[in-house]
Structures are given as structure tokens and as C-alpha cells.
Design a protein around this motif. Structure first.
Motif, PDB file in Angstrom:
ATOM      1  N   GLN A 133       8.309  -1.880  43.623  1.00 30.43           N
ATOM      2  CA  GLN A 133       8.408  -1.567  45.092  1.00 30.43           C
ATOM      3  C   GLN A 133       7.560  -0.973  45.717  1.00 30.43           C
ATOM      4  O   GLN A 133       7.306  -1.239  46.933  1.00 30.43           O
ATOM      5  N   ILE A 134       6.493  -0.436  44.992  1.00 30.08           N
ATOM      6  CA  ILE A 134       5.327   0.225  45.791  1.00 30.08           C
ATOM      7  C   ILE A 134       4.293  -0.994  46.211  1.00 30.08           C
ATOM      8  O   ILE A 134       3.851  -0.994  47.119  1.00 30.08           O
ATOM      9  N   ALA A 135       4.209  -1.927  45.297  1.00 25.90           N
ATOM     10  CA  ALA A 135       3.359  -2.987  45.784  1.00 25.90           C
ATOM     11  C   ALA A 135       4.034  -3.782  46.924  1.00 25.90           C
ATOM     12  O   ALA A 135       3.286  -4.331  47.635  1.00 25.90           O
ATOM     13  N   ALA A 136       5.361  -3.777  46.988  1.00 25.24           N
ATOM     14  CA  ALA A 136       5.970  -4.531  48.122  1.00 25.24           C
ATOM     15  C   ALA A 136       5.578  -3.985  49.294  1.00 25.24           C
ATOM     16  O   ALA A 136       5.620  -4.400  50.529  1.00 25.24           O
ATOM     17  N   GLN A 137       5.440  -2.352  49.435  1.00 23.88           N
ATOM     18  CA  GLN A 137       4.857  -1.863  50.382  1.00 23.88           C
ATOM     19  C   GLN A 137       3.457  -2.203  50.996  1.00 23.88           C
ATOM     20  O   GLN A 137       3.176  -2.066  52.129  1.00 23.88           O
ATOM     21  N   PHE A 138       2.534  -2.433  50.030  1.00 24.29           N
ATOM     22  CA  PHE A 138       1.135  -2.235  50.261  1.00 24.29           C
ATOM     23  C   PHE A 138       0.787  -3.850  50.116  1.00 24.29           C
ATOM     24  O   PHE A 138      -0.323  -4.288  50.881  1.00 24.29           O
ATOM     25  N   THR A 139       1.490  -4.834  49.638  1.00 28.02           N
ATOM     26  CA  THR A 139       0.872  -6.128  49.333  1.00 28.02           C
ATOM     27  C   THR A 139       0.807  -6.864  50.858  1.00 28.02           C
ATOM     28  O   THR A 139      -0.291  -7.507  50.856  1.00 28.02           O
ATOM     29  N   PRO A 140       1.797  -6.927  51.477  1.00 31.30           N
ATOM     30  CA  PRO A 140       1.588  -7.556  52.861  1.00 31.30           C
ATOM     31  C   PRO A 140       0.386  -7.271  53.492  1.00 31.30           C
ATOM     32  O   PRO A 140      -0.163  -8.048  53.995  1.00 31.30           O
ATOM     33  N   GLU A 141      -0.030  -5.900  53.791  1.00 31.79           N
ATOM     34  CA  GLU A 141      -1.198  -5.546  54.357  1.00 31.79           C
ATOM     35  C   GLU A 141      -2.513  -6.070  53.735  1.00 31.79           C
ATOM     36  O   GLU A 141      -3.525  -6.583  54.355  1.00 31.79           O
TER      37      GLU A 141
END
Length: 365
Positions: free
Chosen positions: A139-147
Motif C-alpha cells: 500500500q505504501i509502495a503504491a503511493q510512491f511507485t508512480p512518482e
């Protein structure tokens, strides 16, 4: 000890002392059941509250309060159950108490199940915590991965731009070298005007490549720093949320974990406490009227009769007094002296009213 258990059973100590030894033993056994049920409730509640407060003294204090509450309820249930002449009436009287006993059995057995199956529950919680950790990271990775992916794509584009410029510069280098060697172009060896022209194009492209590398490298460094910052924020978010997952060990979490274990052992533990909790009630239901029941019924009947007599006597006194007062006031109706006195008082009152009316009218004029 026997007197203490008799006290726990809720019997009348004065009555039970005059009963046979067997009758006293029966009610002492019922009182012992009530006492030990309350003791088990204290232990179970203390453990359950310890998982909530994580403080032994607080858990023990409230556990004792809960145990006393269960003791009082059980003692009330047993002491208020009276023997009737009909089993159906007795069962109807006992049914609400049986429902309450079932609720108490559930409340007592559940915390003890948590303690008995503590190791198995810990294993279930560990599995859930591991899964929660993985889910949390995703869930945390989903917040940062796109950027991060966007920045990495931009870096790749900048590097690709440098590569294309290098290929172009290398191509120009190959062109002017081939011109100098006479392999291409004019095919004349030497550094003639065409060579110089192609050399100038290469040198200009080489200068542009150097400038492009400098500018793009600055952009790449900035974007790589931004990526490193995002990665560090992602790690910090994972680190900050991990204690919440590690503390996933409360009462509700353990109850949910217990529900995932095989239901048969829990059922037997519940049935055990249900049998303990309802045994005093069923003992009274299946047993016939005994010496204590007859003596208690006799005393209750005496009190009921005496109270009824008192009520009846008060009602008769009130009826008699009402009748006497009625006769007295009826006689006063024909009393001439009282009539003349009241007539005189009425005349005086009317004279005073006439005088007052006259004075008021006189002031108005």
C-alpha cells in the motif's frame, strides 16, 4: 467452611441450621458451585483485562469486581428459585435465570479459551502480522511507485538524448576521418576544404554534446536525489507503521484469531462452564421439595397471612371510622343551635360586605 458455602448459596441461615445434615450439605454444595464459578470468573476477567490494559494491578482489581458481580448474580439466581407444585411452573420460573446463566458461561469461558489456546493464537496472530506487513508495504509502495517510475523514465529519456547526440557526433567524426583518408566524399587524401567543413561540423556537435551532457547530468542528479528522497520517505512510512502492526495483539484481535482455530475444543470448554453455571439451577429443578423448602414456605405463608390480616384490619378500621363520621355529620344537620349560630355569622358577613361596598362607592364619587 460449611457456613461460608451456605452463605454463598443464599439460604436463610436460621432456617437451614434447624434442618438435617444432608439438607445442609446439599445447599453447601450449591454454594460451593456459586463460589468457584465466581472465582473462575475473576481469573478469566483478570486475564482478559490484562490483554487490554497490560497492567497487572488494574486487571486484578477489575477482575475482582467482575468476580463479585458474577457471585452476586449467581447467588441471586439460586436463592430466588422457589420450588413449585408443578414442574412447568418451576421451569417457567427458571427459564430467564437459565438464559442469564448461559450468558455468564459465555463471558467466563471466552477469556479462559484465550489463555488455554494462547500459543495457537500467537501463531495465528504472527501469520496475520506478516501478511499485514506485506500488505502495508504494498500500500505504501503504491503511493510512491508512480512518482518514482515517472522520475526514472525522465532520467532514461535524458540519458537517451545524450546517447543519440553521441551517436550523431561519432557519425560526424567517422565522416571527416573518411574524407581525410580518401575513403568517402571527394575520395582525395589530405585535409582539403571539404575536410575542414566536416571537421567544423564535428567540433560543433562535440561542443553541443559536452554542453548537453553537463545540463542533462545536472537534471539527472536532481531527479536521482528526488528518487532517493521518495525512497527514504517510503522506508520511513513503513518504519512508522510497523509498531501499529506489532501491537496488533488486543482482545478483539485474539478473539478473531480464536475463531480461526478448530471450534470443537472451544465448544467443550463452553459446555463445561455452562454445566457449572447451570448445575445449581438444574439441581433445584430436578430435586423434590425438601425440608428447607417446606420450612421456607411455612415462614413465607405466615408472613403473607399476617400481612393480609393487617391490611384487612386497617381496611375495616377505615370503613368503621368513615361510617361513624357520616352518622355524626348527619346528626349535626338537625342541630338547631348550630343552625342559629351559622345564620348569625352569615348575617354579620353580609353586613360587612355591604358596608365595604358602600365605602368603595363613596370614595369613587
Amino acid at each position: 467452611m460449611k457456613r461460608f458455602f451456605l452463605l454463598c448459596s443464599g439460604v436463610d441461615l436460621d432456617l437451614i441450621q434447624n434442618c438435617s445434615n444432608g439438607e445442609q450439605n446439599k445447599y453447601a454444595g450449591i454454594g460451593a458451585t456459586v463460589f468457584f464459578t465466581a472465582l473462575m470468573a475473576t481469573i478469566a476477567s483478570s486475564y482478559a483485562l490484562y490483554t487490554v490494559f497490560n497492567n497487572m494491578y488494574t486487571a486484578v482489581f477489575f477482575g475482582i469486581v467482575w468476580g463479585l458481580l458474577i457471585f452476586n448474580l449467581d447467588r441471586y439466581i439460586v436463592s430466588t428459585l422457589r420450588k413449585k407444585d408443578s414442574f412447568l411452573k418451576e421451569f417457567a420460573q427458571a427459564f430467564p435465570r437459565l438464559l442469564l446463566a448461559v450468558i455468564i458461561a459465555v463471558v467466563i469461558s471466552k477469556p479462559l479459551e484465550l489463555k488455554i489456546f494462547e500459543k495457537e493464537i500467537n501463531q495465528v496472530l504472527l501469520t496475520e502480522k506478516n501478511q499485514m506487513t506485506l500488505d502495508n508495504k504494498n500500500q505504501i509502495a503504491a503511493q510512491f511507485t508512480p512518482e518514482i517510475t515517472k522520475l526514472q523514465t525522465e532520467i532514461s529519456d535524458l540519458k537517451e538524448e545524450i546517447n543519440l547526440k553521441e551517436q550523431e557526433t561519432n557519425q560526424l567524426y567517422e565522416t571527416y576521418i573518411a574524407e581525410a583518408e580518401g575513403r568517402k566524399g571527394t575520395k582525395l587524401k589530405g585535409k582539403g576544404p571539404v575536410y575542414k567543413e566536416k571537421r567544423e561540423k564535428h567540433d560543433a556537435s562535440l561542443a553541443q554534446l559536452s554542453e548537453l551532457k553537463k545540463n542533462n547530468q545536472e537534471k539527472i542528479n536532481a531527479k536521482e536525489s528526488e528518487i532517493a528522497s521518495l525512497i527514504q520517505q517510503q522506508k520511513d512510512s513503513e518504519t512508522n507503521s510497523q509498531p501499529i502492526i506489532a501491537n496488533y495483539d488486543g482482545l478483539m484481535a485474539r478473539i478473531n484469531a480464536l475463531d480461526q482455530l478448530p471450534w470443537m475444543p472451544s465448544l467443550f470448554i463452553f459446555l463445561l462452564f455452562l454445566a457449572i453455571e447451570t448445575s445449581p439451577i438444574f439441581t433445584k429443578l430436578i430435586s423434590s421439595k425438601s425440608e428447607y423448602d417446606y420450612k421456607l414456605e411455612n415462614r413465607t405463608s405466615k408472613i403473607r397471612t399476617w400481612i393480609q390480616q393487617q391490611i384487612d384490619q386497617r381496611e375495616k378500621i377505615m370503613d368503621t371510622d368513615t361510617h361513624i363520621n357520616t352518622e355524626i355529620y348527619n346528626d349535626l344537620k338537625s342541630e338547631e343551635e348550630l343552625y342559629n349560630y351559622k345564620q348569625k355569622m352569615a348575617q354579620n358577613l353580609m353586613k360587612l360586605q355591604a358596608d365595604s361596598f358602600f365605602e368603595n362607592q363613596k370614595r369613587l364619587l
